[in-house]
Design an enzyme around this catalytic site. Sequence first.
Site, PDB file in Angstrom:
ATOM      1  N   SER A 177       0.840  -1.194   0.000  1.00 29.16           N
ATOM      2  CA  SER A 177       0.000   0.000   0.000  1.00 29.16           C
ATOM      3  C   SER A 177       0.878   1.248   0.000  1.00 29.16           C
ATOM      4  O   SER A 177       1.762   1.371  -0.863  1.00 29.16           O
ATOM      5  CB  SER A 177      -0.915  -0.059   1.231  1.00 29.16           C
ATOM      6  OG  SER A 177      -1.961   0.867   1.148  1.00 29.16           O
ATOM      7  N   ASP A 345      -8.619  -6.673  -4.733  1.00 26.56           N
ATOM      8  CA  ASP A 345      -8.243  -5.364  -4.178  1.00 26.56           C
ATOM      9  C   ASP A 345      -8.770  -4.265  -5.086  1.00 26.56           C
ATOM     10  O   ASP A 345      -8.242  -4.028  -6.165  1.00 26.56           O
ATOM     11  CB  ASP A 345      -6.718  -5.287  -4.045  1.00 26.56           C
ATOM     12  CG  ASP A 345      -6.233  -4.006  -3.373  1.00 26.56           C
ATOM     13  OD1 ASP A 345      -7.051  -3.088  -3.150  1.00 26.56           O
ATOM     14  OD2 ASP A 345      -5.028  -3.938  -3.068  1.00 26.56           O
ATOM     15  N   HIS A 378      -7.959  -5.306  -0.325  1.00 31.69           N
ATOM     16  CA  HIS A 378      -6.648  -4.696  -0.085  1.00 31.69           C
ATOM     17  C   HIS A 378      -5.940  -5.337   1.107  1.00 31.69           C
ATOM     18  O   HIS A 378      -4.710  -5.436   1.129  1.00 31.69           O
ATOM     19  CB  HIS A 378      -6.854  -3.201   0.153  1.00 31.69           C
ATOM     20  CG  HIS A 378      -5.588  -2.410   0.244  1.00 31.69           C
ATOM     21  ND1 HIS A 378      -4.618  -2.441  -0.746  1.00 31.69           N
ATOM     22  CD2 HIS A 378      -5.115  -1.564   1.197  1.00 31.69           C
ATOM     23  CE1 HIS A 378      -3.610  -1.646  -0.396  1.00 31.69           C
ATOM     24  NE2 HIS A 378      -3.892  -1.109   0.773  1.00 31.69           N
TER      25      HIS A 378
END
Lengths: 399, 399
Positions: A177, A345, A378
């Site tokens: 991320s 995601d 995610h």
Amino acid sequence: MVSASTLSAGSVGEVETRYLDLPEPVPLECGRSLHPIRVAYETYGTLSPARDNVILVCHALSGDAHAAGLSKTPSESGTRDGFGAAERDGAAGKGLGWWDGMIGPGKAFDTDRFFVISTNLLGGCRGTTGPSSIDPATGEPYGSGFPVITVADMVRTERAFLDVLGIERLAAVAGGSLGGMQALQWAVLFPDQVDAIVAIASTHALHPQGVAWNAIAREAIMRDPAWQGGHYHGTGRTPHAGLGVARMVGHITYLSAPALNDKFGRRLQFADDIRHTVTEPEFEVESYLRHQADSFVKRFDANTYLFTSRALTYFDLARQHGGGSLARALEPVSARTLLIAFSSDWLYPPSASKEIADALGALGKPVELRVIDAPYGHDCFLLEEARQTPIVRRFLAGG
Amino acid sequence: MVSASTLSAGSVGEVETRYLDLPEPVPLECGRSLHPIRVAYETYGTLSPARDNVILVCHALSGDAHAAGLSKTPSESGTRDGFGAAERDGAAGKGLGWWDGMIGPGKAFDTDRFFVISTNLLGGCRGTTGPSSIDPATGEPYGSGFPVITVADMVRTERAFLDVLGIERLAAVAGGSLGGMQALQWAVLFPDQVDAIVAIASTHALHPQGVAWNAIAREAIMRDPAWQGGHYHGTGRTPHAGLGVARMVGHITYLSAPALNDKFGRRLQFADDIRHTVTEPEFEVESYLRHQADSFVKRFDANTYLFTSRALTYFDLARQHGGGSLARALEPVSARTLLIAFSSDWLYPPSASKEIADALGALGKPVELRVIDAPYGHDCFLLEEARQTPIVRRFLAGG
């Protein structure tokens, strides 16, 4: 490092977060420079005599330096749910690092081979200088007077921190991320000092819907009257209400709709019927969201959320380094690149990783893209350790 | 109805919202009953002597009775952006009904043939009794003391309203989103009185992620200190900050990620670079969200948002009427059913409509499902009028 008998094989054992003060100001992209800067960090494994086995691990929005092992001070180290990996809270227990499944002897980032360093990012609230730190100019916490930082500022701070440790080259920079953004930024800013990067569930530029979710989260914080223009420190009021809403928004974007369906369905809190209430949770997912918000605000600073969220929406390699062209931005990269993305995601979708892979590939640079078919959204980068491990190990062995 | 020369062909012309007070209390599912109830409504077209050409149109969360034509009192009728159809604001101008493209002479709901009735739903803030109405027991606005209503309560109120008008049977009930839920609820509650239903971009039960988004929106309102436990009327303070955040969350869920990308991309507000600000919008999508919030709070009541959002999360035909079985819940239905869904709608995805179609089909009941491939997300039901029109017209002609 002490090996605690309660820990499973492969653990780095008990760890302690340490702190280092940078000797020089760090110049920032906004034009200001910041001094003093303290960096909170942990290390796992042993530095080789040649200092050539260092992996820098970078965390995501709500993380900290405690990436692996069992913290000696669990009350300060937070819980894994800080990363949305709430599924694991119970099993992992409090005090385990947020990427413990990936860092340790024989793990993806193998501490038998590598010296892994994890820092709390610039602007953080877990030991590294951030908005709740004291501004030397006023003697008060910076609050919203903290400089508006970027991912490049975070990376330059990490660079300055490693200078103090006497570490020039990195065998790898890795993260998921926002952590993956830092890895990519390292490869662009310091191409000669990074051998490899591992960017997981990340992107070269957040898509507009992601920008919108982050804007909404920040609005929720700033519209809380307790935020007080960002100067809530010492007033006895903190914008927990708004930060809680921000966390709820974030949390749902970290999960996939099917995962929410599997986990909660439309199950009600009590018995088999509704109780006709607007103010109380009726569905399990509603109660879960409140719990996530309540536990998050206890350990996280609202201003750090604002500044970190802003930095990750700004991140845009093509705009920053390529005059709008991703390919031009990536031209300097010399690190081998591993990109991992997850099919479910939708916040950092595989398409973004593919764009990076295509651009690097077209430039003739070594890049590997792996899209893992997994359902959790995610959060997969924190949950799918078993499937990431062989990919990362093989990639790092190929260096 | 007066035909204004400024209106395009096919308009129902200038219209005025009217009000009707129900003579009897309406019993509610929570066990309470409500009296008095005023219903705001508009009508378009001419009632046939046999009273057999009535179509009831039901609106979505943030709507009102002004579904078609040009309001004589535009300042009260809101703008189309109340439905997320912000793309059309400029072209449509203020004062046009929220489904003006679908209702009128020669349109989908053809006022040359049908007598179309549109009401503001129970709990609303646009003329029908809701949380901002006076509670006769206290002489003060209900606020959060308003009964926690359900979609079935909305439909029973509509039934009572039509009784007063002397209308027993409906040629059709039609609506999108929450409006579609009302149509489905009509078919289940009053199977002998509904010939057909048109449920667009709707569902038999909102999926858990949708429940979560609604919960977050409500949290944003209730955590605003100006909400004051729901009793903000007369205090000089209204929870505009929280309602604005709720609207932002809703708005993004009504659009698709590709639509946001097409509309805004990552375009910055000013020049070609960032200004390093946390508090001000940097990206166009951030500025757009603020605008949406600011315009919404001027025309909408926070408590109505809470109660309506709660009702649509409760809605669950299988739980309410089938002991958990959708098929059993739909057994009484005798109306012909048209379901329209949109490929990019992730809040009310086509899969939900397909579940309804499959259940009705398995029961041998007449049902038609049309999935329109369109990019705008949930808002398609307000934007894709040209493609819905022939489908709806053909369906209604088949009755």
